[in-house]
Design a protein around this motif. Structure first.
Motif, PDB file in Angstrom:
ATOM      1  N   ARG A 232      40.525  14.187  13.162  1.00  0.00           N
ATOM      2  CA  ARG A 232      40.033  13.602  14.409  1.00  0.00           C
ATOM      3  C   ARG A 232      40.786  14.103  15.648  1.00  0.00           C
ATOM      4  N   THR A 255      28.929  13.712  22.848  1.00  0.00           N
ATOM      5  CA  THR A 255      29.981  12.773  22.476  1.00  0.00           C
ATOM      6  C   THR A 255      29.371  11.391  22.269  1.00  0.00           C
ATOM      7  N   ASP A 324      31.035  14.356  18.364  1.00  0.00           N
ATOM      8  CA  ASP A 324      31.022  13.130  17.567  1.00  0.00           C
ATOM      9  C   ASP A 324      29.643  13.000  16.942  1.00  0.00           C
ATOM     10  N   GLU A 356      33.826   9.797   9.925  1.00  0.00           N
ATOM     11  CA  GLU A 356      32.378   9.928  10.114  1.00  0.00           C
ATOM     12  C   GLU A 356      31.620  10.291   8.842  1.00  0.00           C
TER      13      GLU A 356
END
Length: 449
Positions: A232, A255, A324, A356
């Motif tokens: 991350r 994002t 993201d 994720e």
């Protein structure tokens, strides 16, 4: 099949031909006759397939050939067609398309949305408008002030209806529907057919024709998709590495939050990479400037939240990056659909951290394919890293569906949907003009939405 074969008026065909288009895309070839027939329509198509022209061209034909309802040239034109869209950018692009192809018709159009002054819009509406493109919030503002009259609307279009539901506009839409004439033609266009869309269609449409030109929630086959596993805290260095190593000159980056978009732009600037952010907290002038500079190539990176996913239409956009992964799996389809448009090729890259992985599983389940994974040397992820909770929803999209885990005709010589340059080098897109730039008062136009 040509546009003449579809039965469109000569003035419309002339305008289309002048911009280098001759072959309808599949959604246009099916939707145009259905709209011309006068019945309701439920249509689904992937982004970038030219569905905007699927309703703008036949609407122009119907209004132009049915005669004007006002008695004289001095009488105010009533609004005869209303197009609702979820975002400002998409509204501007749709109205640009309407204006471009009504060039030889005695019809006019206007667009209204929030983030700009309402007074120029009030003045414009007073002069009379045949076709109005609007976001729900700003249209309600005008309804409450009594500055818009929808009593003569003959055709209603809900464009990107799934996005409007995702953004919580259903109550606004119902308030608009309540004041429209009961006897009208309804056209519902959506990139995906969710259960919510079907429920809306059941209550709105009367025995509609149904068109779906692509597999539900499918991703464009010409887009090369892959993921890069990464920790991350290494996403920003990896993105900068990819941009510099591959010499990417035009990159659209998504994002999850507005704060994340702003922070990423600051980080990229320190790396010598020009970037700007576009999201719901940005002023309309800032959003317009960012889109304009990105489209003309002077801006290398545009960082966006999902609020802008359906309103960005850029000719030959080569790269989309999911910095993201999106909260809602369907948004992955809409995000990557910004590239690979109108038959062109494109690349969609997702930077995926351990937090994720559930989101990735949801996306792969939706698109019915496993995305290829490539580890970048120097950015190998820590295989022992533990997932941490992440923000599941951004304030960019009020009313979004909660997530369980965690938004053209072709030249004859080109593939259907190709976007040739018009006069002065401007790219004309049937999904919305790629160079659409709001300019008061005509391009002024939901309530900060």
């Amino acid at each position: 099949m040509s546009f003449t074969d579809l039965g469109l008026a000569d003035g419309i065909v002339r305008a289309v031909t002048e911009h280098g288009y001759s072959i309808p895309t599949p959604i246009q070839a099916q939707a145009i006759p259905a709209v011309l027939a006068g019945g309701d329509l439920l249509a689904g198509a992937q982004t970038g397939t030219g569905k905007t022209a699927g309703f703008t061209l036949p609407i122009l034909h119907r209004l132009a050939t049915s005669g004007t309802p006002h008695a004289s040239a001095s009488a105010q034109r009533p609004i005869r067609a209303l197009v609702l869209t979820p975002t400002r950018e998409l509204a501007a692009q749709v109205e640009e398309s309407v204006r471009t192809y009504s060039k030889y018709l005695n019809l006019n159009s206007a667009v209204i949305f929030g983030g700009v002054g309402i007074n120029p819009q009030i003045k414009l509406l007073k002069h009379g408008v045949d076709i109005l493109v609007a976001t729900p919030g700003r249209l309600l503002d005008h309804m409450q002030q009594g500055t818009v009259n929808l009593s003569k609307v003959e055709i209603l279009v809900l464009d990107e209806a799934d996005r409007m539901l995702d953004m919580g506009f259903i109550k606004d839409i119902r308030r608009v529907l309540a004041v429209l004439p009961k006897n009208r033609q309804n056209l519902l266009f959506s990139a995906t057919f969710s259960n919510e869309i079907k429920a809306l269609a059941d209550g709105l449409l009367n025995s509609p024709a149904m068109i779906e030109v692509a597999r539900r929630n499918s991703t464009v086959e010409v887009i090369e998709q892959k993921i890069h596993p990464v920790d991350r805290d290494k996403k920003h260095p990896m993105l900068a590495h990819l941009i510099k190593t591959n010499n990417w000159s035009q990159v659209l980056v998504f994002t999850r939050t507005k704060h994340g978009a702003n922070k990423l732009v600051e980080q990229l600037e320190k790396d010598g990479i020009s970037g700007m952010a576009i999201h719901g907290n940005k002023s309309q002038s800032a959003r317009t400037r960012a889109l304009s500079e990105f489209k003309d190539g002077s801006l290398q990176v545009l960082v966006a939240t999902d609020i802008a996913a359906r309103g960005i239409d850029i000719d030959q956009l080569p790269h989309v990056v999911n910095y993201d992964l999106p909260n809602v799996p369907e948004d992955y389809v809409h995000r990557i659909g910004r590239t690979g448009r109108a038959g062109a090729t494109g690349e969609a890259v997702s930077l995926v951290c351990v937090d994720e992985l559930d989101m990735l599983k949801d996306i792969e389940k939706l698109i019915k394919r496993k995305l290829p994974s490539e580890v970048i040397v120097g950015f190998e992820p820590d295989l022992n890293a533990k997932p941490q909770p992440i923000q599941r929803r951004s304030n960019d999209a009020p009313g979004r569906r909660p997530q369980g885990r965690g938004n053209a005709p072709a030249k004859s010589a080109k593939a259907p949907g190709a976007k040739p340059s018009g006069p002065n080098g401007q790219v004309r897109s049937f999904g919305g003009n790629a160079n659409a730039r709001p300019a008061a008062p005509h391009r002024s136009g939901g309530r900060g939405r």
